[in-house]
Design an enzyme around this catalytic site. Sequence first.
Site, mmCIF file in Angstrom:
data_model
loop_
_atom_site.group_PDB
_atom_site.id
_atom_site.type_symbol
_atom_site.label_atom_id
_atom_site.label_comp_id
_atom_site.label_asym_id
_atom_site.label_seq_id
_atom_site.Cartn_x
_atom_site.Cartn_y
_atom_site.Cartn_z
ATOM 1 N N GLU A 96 -22.725 -13.330 -20.074
ATOM 2 C CA GLU A 96 -24.133 -12.896 -20.115
ATOM 3 C C GLU A 96 -24.315 -11.679 -21.023
ATOM 4 O OE1 GLU A 96 -24.680 -12.856 -15.860
ATOM 5 O OE2 GLU A 96 -24.582 -15.039 -15.864
ATOM 6 N N GLY A 172 -23.365 -20.134 -12.651
ATOM 7 C CA GLY A 172 -24.696 -20.186 -12.040
ATOM 8 C C GLY A 172 -25.347 -21.551 -12.094
HETATM 9 P P1 PGA Z 1 -21.502 -17.793 -10.456
HETATM 10 O O1 PGA Z 1 -21.247 -16.600 -11.524
HETATM 11 O O2 PGA Z 1 -20.407 -17.671 -9.429
HETATM 12 O O3 PGA Z 1 -22.858 -17.493 -9.878
HETATM 13 O O4 PGA Z 1 -21.439 -19.059 -11.202
HETATM 14 C C1 PGA Z 1 -19.955 -16.276 -11.928
HETATM 15 C C2 PGA Z 1 -19.996 -15.145 -12.899
HETATM 16 O O5 PGA Z 1 -20.905 -15.094 -13.743
HETATM 17 O O6 PGA Z 1 -19.106 -14.261 -12.895
#
Ligand code: PGA
Length: 256
Positions: A96, A172
Site C-alpha cells: 500500500e 484485503g
Molecule cells: P489482509 O492484509 O490480512 O487484510 O489481507 C494483510 C496486509 O496488508 O498486511
Amino acid sequence: MRTPIIAGNWKMYKTPQEAVEFVQALKEPLSTLTAAERVVCPAFVALPAVAEALQGTDIAVGAQDVHWEDEGAYTGQVAPGMLAGLVKYVIIGHSETRQYQGVTDEMVNWKIKAALRHGLRPIVAVGESLEINEAGQTREFVDRQIRAAFDGVPASDLERIVIAYEPIWAIGTGKSASGEQANTIIGAIRETLAELYGEAPAEAMRIQYGGSVKPENMAEFMSQPHIDGALVGGASLKVDSFVALVRIAIEAKGLR
Ligand code: PGA
C-alpha cells in the site's frame, strides 16, 4: 528452529484509545501463548499509548512505515530516530505504501538501512501484482525485489530482519494464495538469500506470509516448512481472531 512471528498490521484503523483498549484485552489471552512472537502495528499516533500499555509484557510494538532520512523537510513523514525506543519493529515496503505513496525498491532499501541504523527491526514486505502472477513471473519479480531491498545490507544485520511475502492480489481481498503456493515462493526467497548471504543465514531468516490470513486458513500456511508466521491486516483487528491466529501458529509448528 525459527520462532514464529505473528504481526498485526492495523493500517488506518483504530484511534489511540481504541488501540489501547484492544491491547489491554489482548494481554491476558496472549500471556500463555509465548512460543510465537506477537507484534501489533498501530497507526503512528497510537504508538506511544500502545507502547506504554504493553510495557512489562512480551507483546512487541511495530510501526507501519518509516522515512529513510534522520530528519529534514519531509512533511507528514516520521524519522527512524523518532521511533527508536518506542517500537521494536517497523514494516517497510508494504504494497500500500508502494502503490499510494510511490515507495520504490530503492526507497525500501534506504528505509531498511535507516531503520537498522537506529536499532529498529524491519519487516520487509514484498509481493507481486495479479498481472505478474498471471504472467507466471512471480519468482523473478520477488527475486528482484529482495535483491534491491537487501542491496548493501550486511550479513550481520540479517538476524534483525523479517521478510513478509504478500501477494498484492491477496491483500484485503479474501482471496489468499494456497499454503503450497506461498511456501514455494518463500522457499525461492530463501534461495535468493542463500545466494546473497550463504545457506546458514538464509535458513535462519524468518519469512512470513501475508494476504487474507484468517483463523480458517492459518493452519494451512503455518504447516508449511518455509513459512514462519504471518503479517495480518483484517483478521488482526479483532481480539478473538488475533489470539486464534497465534494459537494456531504455535500448534501448527508443534510448539505445544
Ligand atoms: P489482509 O492484509 O490480512 O487484510 O489481507 C494483510 C496486509 O496488508 O498486511
